[in-house]
Design a protein around this motif. Structure first.
Motif, PDB file in Angstrom:
ATOM      1  N   LYS A  43     -40.975  26.740 -30.797  1.00  0.00           N
ATOM      2  CA  LYS A  43     -41.041  28.169 -30.500  1.00  0.00           C
ATOM      3  C   LYS A  43     -41.474  28.352 -29.047  1.00  0.00           C
ATOM      4  O   LYS A  43     -41.996  27.446 -28.420  1.00  0.00           O
ATOM      5  CB  LYS A  43     -42.044  28.878 -31.424  1.00  0.00           C
TER       6      LYS A  43
ATOM      7  N   THR B   4     -37.359  36.399 -32.488  1.00  0.00           N
ATOM      8  CA  THR B   4     -37.767  36.552 -31.093  1.00  0.00           C
ATOM      9  C   THR B   4     -39.079  37.326 -31.018  1.00  0.00           C
ATOM     10  O   THR B   4     -39.455  38.043 -31.944  1.00  0.00           O
ATOM     11  CB  THR B   4     -36.709  37.293 -30.249  1.00  0.00           C
TER      12      THR B   4
ATOM     13  N   THR C  84     -38.359  32.680 -27.993  1.00  0.00           N
ATOM     14  CA  THR C  84     -38.010  32.324 -29.369  1.00  0.00           C
ATOM     15  C   THR C  84     -39.265  32.262 -30.234  1.00  0.00           C
ATOM     16  O   THR C  84     -40.330  31.843 -29.776  1.00  0.00           O
ATOM     17  CB  THR C  84     -37.283  30.974 -29.422  1.00  0.00           C
TER      18      THR C  84
ATOM     19  N   VAL D  86     -32.427  32.758 -34.007  1.00  0.00           N
ATOM     20  CA  VAL D  86     -33.003  33.474 -32.865  1.00  0.00           C
ATOM     21  C   VAL D  86     -32.200  34.726 -32.506  1.00  0.00           C
ATOM     22  O   VAL D  86     -32.759  35.818 -32.386  1.00  0.00           O
ATOM     23  CB  VAL D  86     -33.101  32.530 -31.646  1.00  0.00           C
TER      24      VAL D  86
END
Length: 426
Positions: A347, A367, A376, A381
């Motif tokens: 992430k 997101t 992300t 995503v």
């Protein structure tokens, strides 16, 4: 009017975006939302957990929300609609008793059998030895499903008996899905073409939405592990008028009548995952009690009607007066996923979005905003969505638009819509 959307994925971005276009809507609040909803005009993210039902209700009361729309399945199964209705608030989604259609695959299979709605042959088990004995008799290929909610990852399409037995053991003994895997459903493997058939229901009347088809497998040519969905397109060519009519008469109407006969009044989005078999029979693979993701993105990109009007009509039991108007063009969305999805993934990668056009839009899913930088925060995503004269053109536009959206390690299928493209080209 003020509208409240609960959820933080691609479906909720699309819902909030579409609702904000209504001339009657002044504000759309989304809890918790994502970077995409944060960037939309008239849309505000609210930092509330979708599982904190009391806080969600308190927010709706204190902000004089006119209508609340529930995106994900978890709060529906937990009874979020019951909480809202107990306070006299309009909330579009099924109550907890109806949400069992998605919350328990065993409940659904028993419901389908009881009401003679076509589906695959099956067995339900909590004992691993009984499940393995059933597999020995049934053979492979076969489908193994964890009973509860697994974010789209609890369905194993086993090509061999060893794969099926391993899946059963992982679910029942290995605690792969926790409480959701305390029971397994083992199903006949159906062949044909899948379609997503999503409708709105007001308790009595049904308004069918545009057909769609998604791609669950992680990799091109429909191979690899199941995901929440790697892309979708609308309409689905397999759902021609004859197929549409059969799904309505053999699946959707019997479902609503069956729920009523069982003392359940269904209101909300209802998603029937359909396998259209070789002889044209529509068989139910699953029910979802909400809009699909990523089907929502291309479907709402085609919707020309005011979504608030439809939801308001459904909440007041007059959905039968409504007609949904669609863009005659096709829409297709390609999911850009974090590297490693549907397994572990990183992430925090910075996202560059490029520029949307009249015929393209990037919907956000996993997101978040770090300062003013989208990053992300989930497995799926973005969903890069485009309109075209047919699926072939929509596909070309989506992949062209995708070139200007970027984050490190982005993975995506390169064949979204391939069945429809083959049909159009033949």
């Amino acid at each position: 009017m003020k509208v409240f959307v609960i959820g933080g994925g691609g479906r909720e971005h699309a819902l909030a975006w579409k609702l904000s276009q209504s001339p009657r809507v002044n504000e759309v609040f989304v809890a918790p939302g994502n970077a995409g909803t944060a960037l939309e005009e008239k849309v505000t993210n609210i930092d509330l957990s979708i599982s904190d039902l009391d806080s969600l209700v308190t927010f709706a009361e204190s902000h004089a929300i006119d209508y609340t729309v529930i995106g994900p399945e978890g709060p529906l199964v937990d009874g979020v609609v019951n909480h809202f209705e107990a306070k006299g608030l309009h909330c579009f989604g099924p109550r907890a008793d109806c949400a069992q259609l998605e919350g328990s695959k065993a409940f659904t299979k028993e419901f389908l059998k009881r009401h003679n709605i076509p589906t695959a042959a099956y067995g339900t088990f909590t004992d691993v030895n009984q499940a393995l004995a059933y597999l020995d008799k049934a053979g492979a290929p076969i489908v193994v499903k964890a009973d509860g909610l697994t974010a789209g990852k609890g369905v194993i399409l086993a090509d061999t008996l060893d794969q099926a037995k391993s899946a059963v053991q992982d679910i029942l003994q290995g605690n792969q899905f926790g409480e959701a895997g305390s029971r397994v459903v083992i199903e006949e493997f159906l062949t044909g073409e899948e379609a997503s058939f999503i409708v709105m229901v007001d308790g009595t009347d049904v308004l069918p939405l545009a057909s769609s088809q998604d791609h669950k497998a992680a990799y091109d040519s429909d191979v690899g592990p199941n995901t929440g969905g790697m892309g979708a397109y609308s309409p689905a060519p397999v759902v021609d008028q004859m197929c549409h009519d059969r799904i309505m008469s053999e699946v959707i109407q019997p479902t609503i009548h069956g729920l009523a006969a069982d003392g359940l009044r269904y209101r909300g989005f209802l998603y029937a995952g359909i396998m259209v078999t070789v002889d044209g029979t529509p068989k139910v693979l699953e029910y979802n009690c909400r809009f699909g993701d990523p089907e929502t993105q291309p479907i709402l990109f085609r919707l020309k009607s005011d979504l608030l009007d439809l939801i308001e009509a459904a909440c007041h039991g007059v959905l039968g007066d409504q007609i949904a108007v669609w863009d005659s063009r096709a829409a297709l969305g390609v999911v850009m996923a974090a590297p490693g999805y549907p397994g572990d993934y990183p992430k925090g990668a910075k996202i560059s979005l490029g520029q949307d056009t009249e015929d393209t839009k990037v919907f956000h899913a996993g997101t978040a905003i770090n300062g003013d930088q989208p990053v992300t925060s989930g497995g799926r995503v973005l969903c890069v969505t485009a309109l075209g004269s047919g699926v072939t053109e929509a596909q070309a536009k989506a992949y062209e638009r995708l070139k200007s959206a970027h984050f490190e390690g982005a993975e995506y299928r390169k064949d979204i819509g391939y069945r429809a493209v083959e049909r159009e080209n033949s």
